[in-house]
Motif scaffolding. Structure first.
Motif, PDB file in Angstrom:
ATOM      1  N   LEU A   1     -47.029  35.423 -28.506  1.00  0.00           N
ATOM      2  CA  LEU A   1     -46.528  35.773 -27.169  1.00  0.00           C
ATOM      3  C   LEU A   1     -47.666  35.620 -26.176  1.00  0.00           C
ATOM      4  CD1 LEU A   1     -44.499  39.027 -27.958  1.00  0.00           C
ATOM      5  CD2 LEU A   1     -43.585  36.736 -27.567  1.00  0.00           C
TER       6      LEU A   1
ATOM      7  N   HIS B   1     -47.300  42.313 -18.584  1.00  0.00           N
ATOM      8  CA  HIS B   1     -46.312  41.268 -18.854  1.00  0.00           C
ATOM      9  C   HIS B   1     -46.104  41.110 -20.366  1.00  0.00           C
ATOM     10  CE1 HIS B   1     -45.211  36.753 -18.796  1.00  0.00           C
ATOM     11  NE2 HIS B   1     -44.123  37.448 -18.514  1.00  0.00           N
TER      12      HIS B   1
ATOM     13  N   GLN C   1     -42.719  42.014 -22.872  1.00  0.00           N
ATOM     14  CA  GLN C   1     -42.163  41.084 -23.853  1.00  0.00           C
ATOM     15  C   GLN C   1     -42.044  41.733 -25.233  1.00  0.00           C
ATOM     16  OE1 GLN C   1     -43.670  36.939 -23.730  1.00  0.00           O
ATOM     17  NE2 GLN C   1     -44.886  37.689 -22.003  1.00  0.00           N
TER      18      GLN C   1
ATOM     19  N   ASN D   1     -39.095  44.136 -25.152  1.00  0.00           N
ATOM     20  CA  ASN D   1     -37.846  43.372 -25.186  1.00  0.00           C
ATOM     21  C   ASN D   1     -37.559  42.838 -26.584  1.00  0.00           C
ATOM     22  OD1 ASN D   1     -37.559  43.816 -22.434  1.00  0.00           O
ATOM     23  ND2 ASN D   1     -38.277  41.793 -21.843  1.00  0.00           N
TER      24      ASN D   1
END
Length: 94
Positions: A33, A63, A67, A70
């Motif tokens: 990621l 950020h 992620q 999520n």
């Protein structure tokens, strides 16, 4: 049941004419990621590169963190459970 893993994180900072950009890369062995962040110095402000580094890095990590959350929520839903925060809210609908 013990569980130990190592995740590798790399943070890259780039500065050019009052703008600092950050990229943070997380590699957990199966998934990579990438988070992005930036900070822009007002031309009237004193040039203090460390402040731009901190802001850009913090924004990139934020950020990346979103992620990860999520991804965890998708995994939870994939297991048939309700993701955190998706429970009905009591009270009047607006």
């Amino acid at each position: 049941m013990p569980h130990t893993v190592e995740w590798k994180v790399r943070l890259y900072l780039f500065e050019d004419e009052g703008t600092t950009k950050a990229q943070v890369v997380l590699d957990n062995g199966t998934t990579v990621l990438t988070g992005q962040g930036a900070a822009h110095r007002n031309p009237a402000d004193v040039d203090v590169p460390e402040i731009g580094d901190e802001l850009a890095a913090g924004r990139a990590m934020h950020h990346l963190a979103q992620q990860l959350v999520n991804a965890a929520e998708r995994d939870i839903e994939g297991m048939g459970a309700t993701a955190p925060g998706s429970h009905p809210v009591a009270g009047w609908l607006t």
